[in-house]
Scaffold this motif. Sequence first.
Motif, PDB file in Angstrom:
ATOM      1  N   GLN A 105       0.839  -1.200   0.000  1.00 31.31           N
ATOM      2  CA  GLN A 105       0.000   0.000   0.000  1.00 31.31           C
ATOM      3  C   GLN A 105       0.875   1.252   0.000  1.00 31.31           C
ATOM      4  OE1 GLN A 105      -3.476   0.028  -0.037  1.00 31.31           O
ATOM      5  NE2 GLN A 105      -3.298   2.250  -0.329  1.00 31.31           N
ATOM      6  N   GLN A 106       1.953   1.243   0.813  1.00 31.83           N
ATOM      7  CA  GLN A 106       2.853   2.392   0.857  1.00 31.83           C
ATOM      8  C   GLN A 106       3.574   2.588  -0.480  1.00 31.83           C
ATOM      9  OE1 GLN A 106       5.458   1.786   4.205  1.00 31.83           O
ATOM     10  NE2 GLN A 106       3.772   1.810   5.701  1.00 31.83           N
ATOM     11  N   ASN A 107       4.027   1.468  -1.053  1.00 34.59           N
ATOM     12  CA  ASN A 107       4.717   1.567  -2.352  1.00 34.59           C
ATOM     13  C   ASN A 107       3.773   2.109  -3.430  1.00 34.59           C
ATOM     14  OD1 ASN A 107       7.045   0.546  -1.224  1.00 34.59           O
ATOM     15  ND2 ASN A 107       6.641  -1.573  -1.876  1.00 34.59           N
ATOM     16  N   PHE A 108       2.523   1.677  -3.375  1.00 32.48           N
ATOM     17  CA  PHE A 108       1.543   2.140  -4.366  1.00 32.48           C
ATOM     18  C   PHE A 108       1.293   3.640  -4.223  1.00 32.48           C
ATOM     19  CE2 PHE A 108      -2.955   3.207  -5.112  1.00 32.48           C
ATOM     20  CZ  PHE A 108      -2.993   3.042  -6.489  1.00 32.48           C
ATOM     21  N   GLU A 109       1.158   4.119  -2.989  1.00 32.93           N
ATOM     22  CA  GLU A 109       0.894   5.538  -2.766  1.00 32.93           C
ATOM     23  C   GLU A 109       2.093   6.395  -3.199  1.00 32.93           C
ATOM     24  OE1 GLU A 109      -0.087   5.756   1.339  1.00 32.93           O
ATOM     25  OE2 GLU A 109      -2.104   4.899   1.084  1.00 32.93           O
ATOM     26  N   ALA A 110       3.295   5.875  -2.917  1.00 34.94           N
ATOM     27  CA  ALA A 110       4.487   6.617  -3.337  1.00 34.94           C
ATOM     28  C   ALA A 110       4.600   6.661  -4.856  1.00 34.94           C
ATOM     29  CB  ALA A 110       5.741   5.975  -2.733  1.00 34.94           C
ATOM     30  N   ALA A 127       2.609  -1.874 -12.274  1.00 38.24           N
ATOM     31  CA  ALA A 127       3.218  -2.940 -11.487  1.00 38.24           C
ATOM     32  C   ALA A 127       2.880  -2.771 -10.011  1.00 38.24           C
ATOM     33  CB  ALA A 127       4.725  -2.950 -11.701  1.00 38.24           C
ATOM     34  N   MET A 128       2.872  -1.529  -9.532  1.00 36.92           N
ATOM     35  CA  MET A 128       2.514  -1.266  -8.140  1.00 36.92           C
ATOM     36  C   MET A 128       1.050  -1.642  -7.861  1.00 36.92           C
ATOM     37  SD  MET A 128       5.177  -0.186  -6.485  1.00 36.92           S
ATOM     38  CE  MET A 128       5.992  -1.503  -7.430  1.00 36.92           C
ATOM     39  N   ILE A 129       0.195  -1.356  -8.846  1.00 39.89           N
ATOM     40  CA  ILE A 129      -1.225  -1.727  -8.684  1.00 39.89           C
ATOM     41  C   ILE A 129      -1.373  -3.241  -8.574  1.00 39.89           C
ATOM     42  CG2 ILE A 129      -3.484  -1.731  -9.819  1.00 39.89           C
ATOM     43  CD1 ILE A 129      -2.739   0.958 -11.056  1.00 39.89           C
ATOM     44  N   ALA A 130      -0.655  -3.983  -9.431  1.00 41.41           N
ATOM     45  CA  ALA A 130      -0.728  -5.451  -9.411  1.00 41.41           C
ATOM     46  C   ALA A 130      -0.178  -6.006  -8.102  1.00 41.41           C
ATOM     47  CB  ALA A 130       0.042  -6.014 -10.603  1.00 41.41           C
ATOM     48  N   GLU A 131       0.915  -5.410  -7.620  1.00 41.23           N
ATOM     49  CA  GLU A 131       1.511  -5.877  -6.365  1.00 41.23           C
ATOM     50  C   GLU A 131       0.556  -5.661  -5.198  1.00 41.23           C
ATOM     51  OE1 GLU A 131       5.301  -4.785  -3.491  1.00 41.23           O
ATOM     52  OE2 GLU A 131       5.461  -4.427  -5.653  1.00 41.23           O
ATOM     53  N   HIS A 136      -3.448  -8.012  -1.248  1.00 45.75           N
ATOM     54  CA  HIS A 136      -4.824  -8.183  -0.764  1.00 45.75           C
ATOM     55  C   HIS A 136      -5.244  -9.649  -0.851  1.00 45.75           C
ATOM     56  CE1 HIS A 136      -6.566  -4.332   0.317  1.00 45.75           C
ATOM     57  NE2 HIS A 136      -5.985  -3.747  -0.735  1.00 45.75           N
ATOM     58  N   ALA A 137      -4.930 -10.306  -1.965  1.00 45.40           N
ATOM     59  CA  ALA A 137      -5.318 -11.706  -2.166  1.00 45.40           C
ATOM     60  C   ALA A 137      -4.642 -12.613  -1.136  1.00 45.40           C
ATOM     61  CB  ALA A 137      -4.958 -12.143  -3.579  1.00 45.40           C
ATOM     62  N   ARG A 138      -3.366 -12.347  -0.798  1.00 43.01           N
ATOM     63  CA  ARG A 138      -2.673 -13.175   0.197  1.00 43.01           C
ATOM     64  C   ARG A 138      -3.330 -13.052   1.565  1.00 43.01           C
ATOM     65  NH1 ARG A 138       2.060 -11.892  -2.928  1.00 43.01           N
ATOM     66  NH2 ARG A 138       2.329  -9.918  -1.805  1.00 43.01           N
ATOM     67  N   VAL A 139      -3.783 -11.853   1.916  1.00 42.61           N
ATOM     68  CA  VAL A 139      -4.458 -11.651   3.205  1.00 42.61           C
ATOM     69  C   VAL A 139      -5.776 -12.432   3.231  1.00 42.61           C
ATOM     70  CG1 VAL A 139      -5.614  -9.970   4.696  1.00 42.61           C
ATOM     71  CG2 VAL A 139      -3.393  -9.436   3.693  1.00 42.61           C
ATOM     72  N   LEU A 140      -6.533 -12.323   2.167  1.00 39.99           N
ATOM     73  CA  LEU A 140      -7.813 -13.048   2.100  1.00 39.99           C
ATOM     74  C   LEU A 140      -7.598 -14.555   2.186  1.00 39.99           C
ATOM     75  CD1 LEU A 140      -9.665 -11.000  -0.689  1.00 39.99           C
ATOM     76  CD2 LEU A 140     -10.101 -10.964   1.771  1.00 39.99           C
ATOM     77  N   ARG A 141      -6.563 -15.066   1.503  1.00 44.09           N
ATOM     78  CA  ARG A 141      -6.290 -16.494   1.535  1.00 44.09           C
ATOM     79  C   ARG A 141      -5.873 -16.938   2.938  1.00 44.09           C
ATOM     80  NH1 ARG A 141      -2.417 -16.472  -1.809  1.00 44.09           N
ATOM     81  NH2 ARG A 141      -3.760 -16.440  -3.648  1.00 44.09           N
ATOM     82  N   ALA A 142      -5.076 -16.141   3.597  1.00 44.47           N
ATOM     83  CA  ALA A 142      -4.641 -16.489   4.950  1.00 44.47           C
ATOM     84  C   ALA A 142      -5.822 -16.471   5.920  1.00 44.47           C
ATOM     85  CB  ALA A 142      -3.541 -15.520   5.419  1.00 44.47           C
ATOM     86  N   GLU A 143      -6.704 -15.487   5.774  1.00 44.72           N
ATOM     87  CA  GLU A 143      -7.895 -15.424   6.630  1.00 44.72           C
ATOM     88  C   GLU A 143      -8.808 -16.624   6.380  1.00 44.72           C
ATOM     89  OE1 GLU A 143      -8.343 -10.555   7.142  1.00 44.72           O
ATOM     90  OE2 GLU A 143      -9.487 -11.625   5.601  1.00 44.72           O
ATOM     91  N   LEU A 144      -8.943 -17.006   5.118  1.00 43.40           N
ATOM     92  CA  LEU A 144      -9.801 -18.153   4.781  1.00 43.40           C
ATOM     93  C   LEU A 144      -9.235 -19.440   5.371  1.00 43.40           C
ATOM     94  CD1 LEU A 144     -12.235 -19.244   3.245  1.00 43.40           C
ATOM     95  CD2 LEU A 144     -10.797 -19.419   1.202  1.00 43.40           C
ATOM     96  N   ASN A 145      -7.948 -19.612   5.328  1.00 45.68           N
ATOM     97  CA  ASN A 145      -7.329 -20.816   5.904  1.00 45.68           C
ATOM     98  C   ASN A 145      -7.544 -20.890   7.412  1.00 45.68           C
ATOM     99  OD1 ASN A 145      -6.395 -21.902   3.500  1.00 45.68           O
ATOM    100  ND2 ASN A 145      -4.412 -20.837   3.609  1.00 45.68           N
TER     101      ASN A 145
END
Length: 340
Positions: A105-110, A127-131, A136-145
């Motif tokens: 998020q910080q890299n994207f804002e910068a 590239a920043m948008i994709a990152e 976000h997807a990794r957080v959702l996957r970790a929460e789902l697990n």
Amino acid sequence: MTGFILAATASFALLGAPAKAVEREPVPVVAVASHAQEFADRLILRGRTEANRKVEVKSEIAGLVASPPLRKGAQVRAGEILCNIEDGGRTAELAEAKARLSEAQQNFEASEQLSKKGFTTETRANAMIAELAQAHARVLRAELNIERLAIAAPFDGILESDTAELGSLLQSGSTCATLIALDPIKLIAYVPERSVDAIEVGARIQARLITGREIEGRISFVSRAADRETRTYLVEAEAPNPDLAIRDGMTAEIGVALKSRMAHLAPQNALTLNDDGALGVRLAVDGVARFAPVTILKDEPRGVWLDGLPETADILVAGQEFVIDGAPLDVEYAEPDRIQ
């Protein structure tokens, strides 16, 4: 000579005179004045009970079981936890995913600020948008697990097996428990193809279980595809089972109420055959005998239910074997209850 001619003339007159028609005497018979009644037949099927729902509750992730087992026969509610799986570092994975999301998020804002000033390329901004999206997807996957660590009952039911033992290893797809639902209870049977069109969804059923218990319910399903080997159709019904006393797999005799129709209830001795061998009854119509073919719908102690007669009919119940169509009748009427 004259006498001979007179005698011959008299003889000719007698021979040539037309014969006088012989009138038939009315035949004494007994009849009942029958009126069509509503007739609701039942189709008897042999079947069995079956759980309304049955599922093997499986794990979606691998891990060690951290909860003591629930024993088979226990009643559980929808949402109740059946198996808890150890964390296995998944909380740490979620914390790491959240940290990476914050960094992305910080890299994207910068990158967005530099892009506005023209100090970064469009490719770098994309590239920043994709990152950020990947974080976000990794957080959702970790929460789902983490959510998947608790395996819950999908519906109210009874455990048909113990839940997985404490300390046992479950792989993704391993069974935690087998759960069945018995209320309402399902009854299944197979109906011959000649009778399947008479059964309708919603029709009432009465079933007698092998234990002698009687239950009522309604047809819930009639198959449209026949079993290829038996040429029979699957029929399912549902009946209330609030006390869960009716078990899965019990033998049942199922009576299905068929669509009602108008028919006549006549004594069995009213049936007769005509000269062609057709089954029917003889009626008194305007003082003469008439044969009427019939179809037997059901035979019971009170008599036989007949289809094919008009709404009202005077059915001969005695003497019908001694008359033919068109024979005049001397009809004596009897009460139907005295005949049957």
